[in-house]
Write a protein that holds these residues in place. Structure first.
Motif, PDB file in Angstrom:
ATOM      1  N   VAL A   1      17.322  26.863 -67.283  1.00  0.00           N
ATOM      2  CA  VAL A   1      17.207  27.423 -65.838  1.00  0.00           C
ATOM      3  C   VAL A   1      18.611  27.811 -65.133  1.00  0.00           C
ATOM      4  O   VAL A   1      19.007  28.834 -64.853  1.00  0.00           O
ATOM      5  N   SER A   2      19.778  27.036 -65.486  1.00  0.00           N
ATOM      6  CA  SER A   2      20.980  27.118 -65.220  1.00  0.00           C
ATOM      7  C   SER A   2      21.846  28.533 -65.631  1.00  0.00           C
ATOM      8  O   SER A   2      22.507  29.290 -65.136  1.00  0.00           O
ATOM      9  N   PHE A   3      21.290  28.807 -66.967  1.00  0.00           N
ATOM     10  CA  PHE A   3      21.796  29.868 -67.685  1.00  0.00           C
ATOM     11  C   PHE A   3      21.136  31.452 -67.060  1.00  0.00           C
ATOM     12  O   PHE A   3      21.906  32.240 -66.850  1.00  0.00           O
ATOM     13  N   PHE A   4      19.968  31.070 -66.338  1.00  0.00           N
ATOM     14  CA  PHE A   4      19.404  32.304 -65.836  1.00  0.00           C
ATOM     15  C   PHE A   4      19.795  32.533 -64.390  1.00  0.00           C
ATOM     16  O   PHE A   4      19.708  33.712 -63.794  1.00  0.00           O
ATOM     17  N   LYS A   5      19.969  31.464 -63.685  1.00  0.00           N
ATOM     18  CA  LYS A   5      20.255  31.334 -62.181  1.00  0.00           C
ATOM     19  C   LYS A   5      21.464  32.259 -61.947  1.00  0.00           C
ATOM     20  O   LYS A   5      22.542  32.183 -62.656  1.00  0.00           O
ATOM     21  N   GLY A   6      21.300  33.175 -61.095  1.00  0.00           N
ATOM     22  CA  GLY A   6      22.366  33.901 -60.497  1.00  0.00           C
ATOM     23  C   GLY A   6      22.705  35.177 -61.623  1.00  0.00           C
ATOM     24  O   GLY A   6      23.732  35.966 -61.290  1.00  0.00           O
ATOM     25  N   GLY A   7      21.983  35.231 -62.617  1.00  0.00           N
ATOM     26  CA  GLY A   7      22.239  36.499 -63.775  1.00  0.00           C
ATOM     27  C   GLY A   7      22.057  37.657 -63.173  1.00  0.00           C
ATOM     28  O   GLY A   7      21.185  37.938 -62.165  1.00  0.00           O
ATOM     29  N   PRO A   8      22.318  38.907 -63.734  1.00  0.00           N
ATOM     30  CA  PRO A   8      22.142  40.114 -63.316  1.00  0.00           C
ATOM     31  C   PRO A   8      20.574  40.445 -63.571  1.00  0.00           C
ATOM     32  O   PRO A   8      20.072  39.908 -64.299  1.00  0.00           O
ATOM     33  N   GLN A   9      20.289  41.291 -62.479  1.00  0.00           N
ATOM     34  CA  GLN A   9      19.019  41.921 -62.575  1.00  0.00           C
ATOM     35  C   GLN A   9      18.831  42.974 -63.833  1.00  0.00           C
ATOM     36  O   GLN A   9      19.637  43.620 -63.737  1.00  0.00           O
ATOM     37  N   VAL A  10      18.141  42.802 -64.689  1.00  0.00           N
ATOM     38  CA  VAL A  10      17.741  43.544 -65.945  1.00  0.00           C
ATOM     39  C   VAL A  10      16.407  43.887 -66.449  1.00  0.00           C
ATOM     40  O   VAL A  10      15.544  43.105 -66.053  1.00  0.00           O
ATOM     41  N   HIS A  11      16.065  44.857 -67.125  1.00  0.00           N
ATOM     42  CA  HIS A  11      15.020  45.066 -67.898  1.00  0.00           C
ATOM     43  C   HIS A  11      15.389  44.973 -69.491  1.00  0.00           C
ATOM     44  O   HIS A  11      16.491  45.010 -69.920  1.00  0.00           O
ATOM     45  N   VAL A  12      14.541  44.076 -69.992  1.00  0.00           N
ATOM     46  CA  VAL A  12      14.577  43.881 -71.461  1.00  0.00           C
ATOM     47  C   VAL A  12      13.619  44.284 -72.217  1.00  0.00           C
ATOM     48  O   VAL A  12      12.200  43.838 -71.895  1.00  0.00           O
TER      49      VAL A  12
END
Length: 148
Positions: free
Chosen positions: A76-87
């Protein structure tokens, strides 16, 4: 004779690989994985930990140019605060028994929220069948482009 054995072995391997992707169990698993992959970025973008619903309790994430991240807190720390994206994920192959585990080979394309391409690359995921359905157990990905 040796050449004939090699060719025969290659044909058997090709037949086995093709049979793997047509098994009814793998077709059902493929649908479950495609559904999970379709909501992956949306869950990550929430920044509320809901991305963890895609992973087993003892999952590990192997991001490029970084140490492995194992367990819920690290993932969860990897995803926290990450950029908003579509994949968008495109499954290339699935391997496994379709009952307990499968391995997914996919390509991904990542865009920003306006649709501008940010990255593309490849993914290997080991999926486990849990009491709550198919979950990612090992998740490894890398870009097709040099690190910046």
């Amino acid at each position: 004779m040796k050449r004939k054995l090699i060719l025969s072995g290659m044909l058997m391997l090709t037949f086995w690989c093709n049979a793997q992707t047509t098994e009814p169990d793998l077709k059902a698993v493929r649908k479950a994985i495609e559904a999970s992959n379709a909501i992956y970025a949306d869950l990550a973008n929430k920044n509320d930990g809901s991305i963890l619903t895609r992973y087993t309790d003892d999952a590990c994430l192997y991001p490029p140019n970084a140490a492995p991240l194992c367990g819920k807190a690290q993932i969860v720390s990897f995803f926290k605060g990450g950029p908003q994206v579509h994949v968008k994920f495109t499954i290339q192959h699935l391997y496994g028994d379709g009952k307990t585990s499968v391995t997914e080979e996919s390509y991904y394309e990542m865009t920003d929220m306006e649709g501008k391409k940010l990255d593309d690359g490849k993914v290997i995921v080991i999926w486990k069948n849990t009491k709550n359905g198919w979950k990612m157990h090992r998740d490894m990905f890398s870009s097709n482009h040099p690190a910046k």
